[in-house]
Design an enzyme around this catalytic site. Structure first.
Site, PDB file in Angstrom:
ATOM      1  N   GLU A 184      26.657 -71.409   9.157  1.00  0.00           N
ATOM      2  CA  GLU A 184      27.839 -72.093   9.679  1.00  0.00           C
ATOM      3  C   GLU A 184      28.112 -73.356   8.856  1.00  0.00           C
ATOM      4  O   GLU A 184      27.234 -73.857   8.163  1.00  0.00           O
ATOM      5  CB  GLU A 184      27.644 -72.498  11.148  1.00  0.00           C
ATOM      6  CG  GLU A 184      27.235 -71.326  12.036  1.00  0.00           C
ATOM      7  CD  GLU A 184      27.382 -71.608  13.538  1.00  0.00           C
ATOM      8  OE1 GLU A 184      28.093 -72.559  13.901  1.00  0.00           O
ATOM      9  OE2 GLU A 184      26.778 -70.852  14.324  1.00  0.00           O
ATOM     10  N   HIS A 224      32.677 -61.867  12.096  1.00  0.00           N
ATOM     11  CA  HIS A 224      31.466 -62.025  12.911  1.00  0.00           C
ATOM     12  C   HIS A 224      31.725 -61.567  14.342  1.00  0.00           C
ATOM     13  O   HIS A 224      30.944 -60.795  14.916  1.00  0.00           O
ATOM     14  CB  HIS A 224      30.995 -63.483  12.883  1.00  0.00           C
ATOM     15  CG  HIS A 224      29.867 -63.764  13.835  1.00  0.00           C
ATOM     16  ND1 HIS A 224      28.609 -63.243  13.665  1.00  0.00           N
ATOM     17  CD2 HIS A 224      29.817 -64.508  14.963  1.00  0.00           C
ATOM     18  CE1 HIS A 224      27.817 -63.658  14.645  1.00  0.00           C
ATOM     19  NE2 HIS A 224      28.531 -64.424  15.462  1.00  0.00           N
ATOM     20  N   GLU A 284      22.069 -68.535  11.753  1.00  0.00           N
ATOM     21  CA  GLU A 284      23.518 -68.342  11.697  1.00  0.00           C
ATOM     22  C   GLU A 284      24.062 -69.270  10.623  1.00  0.00           C
ATOM     23  O   GLU A 284      23.861 -70.486  10.672  1.00  0.00           O
ATOM     24  CB  GLU A 284      24.174 -68.623  13.057  1.00  0.00           C
ATOM     25  CG  GLU A 284      23.858 -67.528  14.073  1.00  0.00           C
ATOM     26  CD  GLU A 284      24.673 -67.630  15.361  1.00  0.00           C
ATOM     27  OE1 GLU A 284      25.158 -68.734  15.692  1.00  0.00           O
ATOM     28  OE2 GLU A 284      24.825 -66.589  16.034  1.00  0.00           O
ATOM     29  N   ASP A 313      29.922 -75.596  19.466  1.00  0.00           N
ATOM     30  CA  ASP A 313      29.846 -74.481  18.523  1.00  0.00           C
ATOM     31  C   ASP A 313      30.991 -73.515  18.803  1.00  0.00           C
ATOM     32  O   ASP A 313      31.173 -73.082  19.941  1.00  0.00           O
ATOM     33  CB  ASP A 313      28.506 -73.761  18.679  1.00  0.00           C
ATOM     34  CG  ASP A 313      28.221 -72.819  17.512  1.00  0.00           C
ATOM     35  OD1 ASP A 313      28.840 -72.977  16.448  1.00  0.00           O
ATOM     36  OD2 ASP A 313      27.367 -71.929  17.677  1.00  0.00           O
ATOM     37  N   THR A 356      29.238 -68.514  13.230  1.00  0.00           N
ATOM     38  CA  THR A 356      28.724 -67.742  12.097  1.00  0.00           C
ATOM     39  C   THR A 356      29.864 -67.303  11.186  1.00  0.00           C
ATOM     40  O   THR A 356      30.878 -66.787  11.662  1.00  0.00           O
ATOM     41  CB  THR A 356      27.978 -66.509  12.616  1.00  0.00           C
ATOM     42  OG1 THR A 356      27.011 -66.942  13.552  1.00  0.00           O
ATOM     43  CG2 THR A 356      27.316 -65.747  11.489  1.00  0.00           C
ATOM     44  N   ARG A 387      29.566 -54.117  22.530  1.00  0.00           N
ATOM     45  CA  ARG A 387      30.572 -53.667  23.488  1.00  0.00           C
ATOM     46  C   ARG A 387      31.259 -52.402  23.022  1.00  0.00           C
ATOM     47  O   ARG A 387      30.830 -51.305  23.349  1.00  0.00           O
ATOM     48  CB  ARG A 387      31.585 -54.790  23.773  1.00  0.00           C
ATOM     49  CG  ARG A 387      31.040 -55.896  24.670  1.00  0.00           C
ATOM     50  CD  ARG A 387      32.138 -56.883  25.067  1.00  0.00           C
ATOM     51  NE  ARG A 387      32.746 -57.494  23.875  1.00  0.00           N
ATOM     52  CZ  ARG A 387      32.272 -58.597  23.286  1.00  0.00           C
ATOM     53  NH1 ARG A 387      31.218 -59.204  23.779  1.00  0.00           N
ATOM     54  NH2 ARG A 387      32.860 -59.086  22.211  1.00  0.00           N
ATOM     55  N   TYR A 424      33.312 -69.957  17.494  1.00  0.00           N
ATOM     56  CA  TYR A 424      33.024 -68.519  17.283  1.00  0.00           C
ATOM     57  C   TYR A 424      34.237 -67.980  16.544  1.00  0.00           C
ATOM     58  O   TYR A 424      34.918 -67.107  17.009  1.00  0.00           O
ATOM     59  CB  TYR A 424      32.862 -67.903  18.673  1.00  0.00           C
ATOM     60  CG  TYR A 424      32.352 -66.482  18.766  1.00  0.00           C
ATOM     61  CD1 TYR A 424      31.141 -66.101  18.215  1.00  0.00           C
ATOM     62  CD2 TYR A 424      33.083 -65.528  19.477  1.00  0.00           C
ATOM     63  CE1 TYR A 424      30.675 -64.808  18.360  1.00  0.00           C
ATOM     64  CE2 TYR A 424      32.620 -64.232  19.619  1.00  0.00           C
ATOM     65  CZ  TYR A 424      31.408 -63.882  19.053  1.00  0.00           C
ATOM     66  OH  TYR A 424      30.943 -62.599  19.207  1.00  0.00           O
ATOM     67  N   TYR A 478      22.728 -64.749  28.596  1.00  0.00           N
ATOM     68  CA  TYR A 478      24.039 -65.337  28.321  1.00  0.00           C
ATOM     69  C   TYR A 478      25.117 -65.016  29.363  1.00  0.00           C
ATOM     70  O   TYR A 478      26.152 -65.678  29.418  1.00  0.00           O
ATOM     71  CB  TYR A 478      24.507 -64.985  26.915  1.00  0.00           C
ATOM     72  CG  TYR A 478      25.224 -63.662  26.760  1.00  0.00           C
ATOM     73  CD1 TYR A 478      26.612 -63.615  26.644  1.00  0.00           C
ATOM     74  CD2 TYR A 478      24.515 -62.467  26.708  1.00  0.00           C
ATOM     75  CE1 TYR A 478      27.267 -62.405  26.482  1.00  0.00           C
ATOM     76  CE2 TYR A 478      25.165 -61.263  26.559  1.00  0.00           C
ATOM     77  CZ  TYR A 478      26.539 -61.237  26.448  1.00  0.00           C
ATOM     78  OH  TYR A 478      27.177 -60.039  26.299  1.00  0.00           O
TER      79      TYR A 478
HETATM   80 CA    CA Z   1      26.588 -70.220  16.418  1.00  0.00          CA
END
Ligand code: CA
Length: 424
Positions: free
Chosen positions: A210, A142, A208, A135, A358, A151, A137, A253
């Site tokens: 995708e 996104h 999500e 996957d 996403t 953040r 990113y 994570y």
């Molecule tokens: Ca994803």
């Protein structure tokens, strides 16, 4: 590149209602089983029907294409895809000829009832044996939204983001076909303000939006796919819902990335649309700044203008569209993703799946997850039944749809749908 089967003037003798995802210019591959209980086999979609390729193969219509008849009786598409694009493209072209209203070398009406079946009378199955799933990113909108939420709103992207397509290795075993229910996962989460985690059902279930591409050609360990050749290794595309448990994800994570917040289920559409069928929708991607390293530099348009939607249907309500996005927004294109994936010598295999990450667009209605649509749960969205959502409720069905449209021809993916069941 001119592909005869993409010619917008083609018409099929099979009825294709307006708004159908499956005109003769598409012909996506899938695996279906008749509800009467026969064995699964390879089919293509045309209008509201499926064409059973086993029957056409048995009648010799593909004999000159040097394709073993046995590949049409497999429970997955892997063996067919592994034949290579020269053969699968010739196959798509032949199917196009057989379904073309100008084709007069056979009496279609005589054979039609042997190989055409209403989609409502077949069960679509998971069409691939997925060896590995990655996957990415790759949507800058996104990644910027998530970075701003968790953040720094002023500087949302991490330093690596514009230099490489960030990704992680996901879980292939839990990729399921459209229609398969997804069970709300349980796990560890850290309540707001708490110092120690609790165990229980996720309270922040998300989808999500995708797209995933399917690898069409093996490489050897140690081999890298040059970015200029990368599309030769991509057989086709599918819709992909990367279900996510945000509260589990947020606690687990650090520092190695997504794990149990992601691997309990991903939903794909049953149809694999060949990359060549998407040629009419090819467009340039966003300008990449700063310039990327040479192994990631691509020539020409590498993105695809594919309209994408997410709908939520509450258990007892009507479906409402909550997101309208587009695959063209991707910052990193598929060729760059695959070149990067293999630049270290990582080998890939036919049937591997690489999801985009996403796909969010620039405005709030185009955000591809509840996390962004509700801005971390702070802005509930209203549904037509009067209820609101920040994340998904038990019983909600999430439906992804996608298609390209040019010259009056719509090439679509069908649906990737799944209902969220309560935790056990
Ligand atoms: Ca994803």
């Amino acid at each position: 590149m001119t592909i005869r089967a993409n010619d917008p003037s083609l018409r099929s003798w099979v009825d294709v209602p307006s708004g159908s995802d499956f005109p003769i210019q598409n012909l996506p591959f899938g695996i279906a089983r008749r509800k009467s209980g026969d064995a699964p086999g390879v089919v293509v979609a045309i209008g509201e029907q499926i064409a059973d390729l086993r029957v056409l193969a048995e009648h010799g219509f593909f004999d000159d294409l040097d394709i073993p008849r046995a590949v049409f009786s497999q429970p997955v598409l892997n063996d067919l895809i592994a034949l290579g694009k020269a053969k699968t493209s010739a196959l798509r072209n032949r199917i196009s000829q057989l379904l073309d209203s100008d084709f007069d070398e056979w009496d279609a009406s005589e054979l039609a009832h042997f190989f055409l079946f209403p989609q409502t009378e077949v069960e679509m199955l998971m069409p691939l044996r997925v060896g590995d799933y990655t996957d990415f990113y790759s949507s800058i909108e996104h990644a910027s939204n998530v970075g701003a939420m968790f953040r720094d709103p002023q500087n949302p992207l991490l330093p690596n983001w514009r230099h490489l397509p960030v990704g992680y290795h996901g879980r292939a075993s839990s990729i399921v076909v459209s229609g398969t229910p997804i069970r709300r996962p349980k796990g560890q989460t850290l309540p707001v303000g708490a110092d120690v985690p609790v165990f229980g059902p996720s309270a922040r279930m998300d989808f999500e939006l995708e797209m995933a591409f399917v690898v069409g050609k093996n490489t050897q360990l140690g081999e890298s796919v040059p970015v200029a050749d990368a599309e030769d290794y991509i057989f086709g595309l599918m819709l992909f819902n990367d279900w996510s448990a945000r509260d589990i994800q947020q606690w687990e994570y650090v520092p190695l990335g997504p794990f149990l917040g992601k691997n309990f289920g991903s939903t794909v559409s049953p149809w694999v649309v060949m990359l060549e069928a998407l040629e009419p929708f090819r467009v340039a991607g966003p300008k990449q700044e700063p310039e990327v390293l040479p192994y990631l530099q691509t020539e020409g348009p590498g993105n695809f203008d594919l309209h994408l939607e997410v709908w939520i249907r509450p258990e007892k309500g009507e479906a409402a569209r909550v997101c309208l996005s587009n695959f063209k927004y991707m910052y990193w294109n598929m060729a760059q993703q695959l070149a990067h994936h293999t630049v270290n010598g990582c080998n890939i295999q036919v049937g591997d799946m690489c999801a985009s990450g996403t796909i969010s667009g620039p405005d709030a209605g185009s955000y591809g997850s509840m996390l962004e649509l509700s801005w971390k749960g702070t802005r509930p969205i209203a549904l037509p039944d009067g209820s609101t959502r920040t994340f998904l409720n038990d019983g909600d069905e999430v439906i992804l749809r996608g298609w390209g449209e040019r010259n009056g021809v719509r090439v679509g993916f069908g649906e990737a749908r799944g209902a969220l069941l309560s935790a056990i």
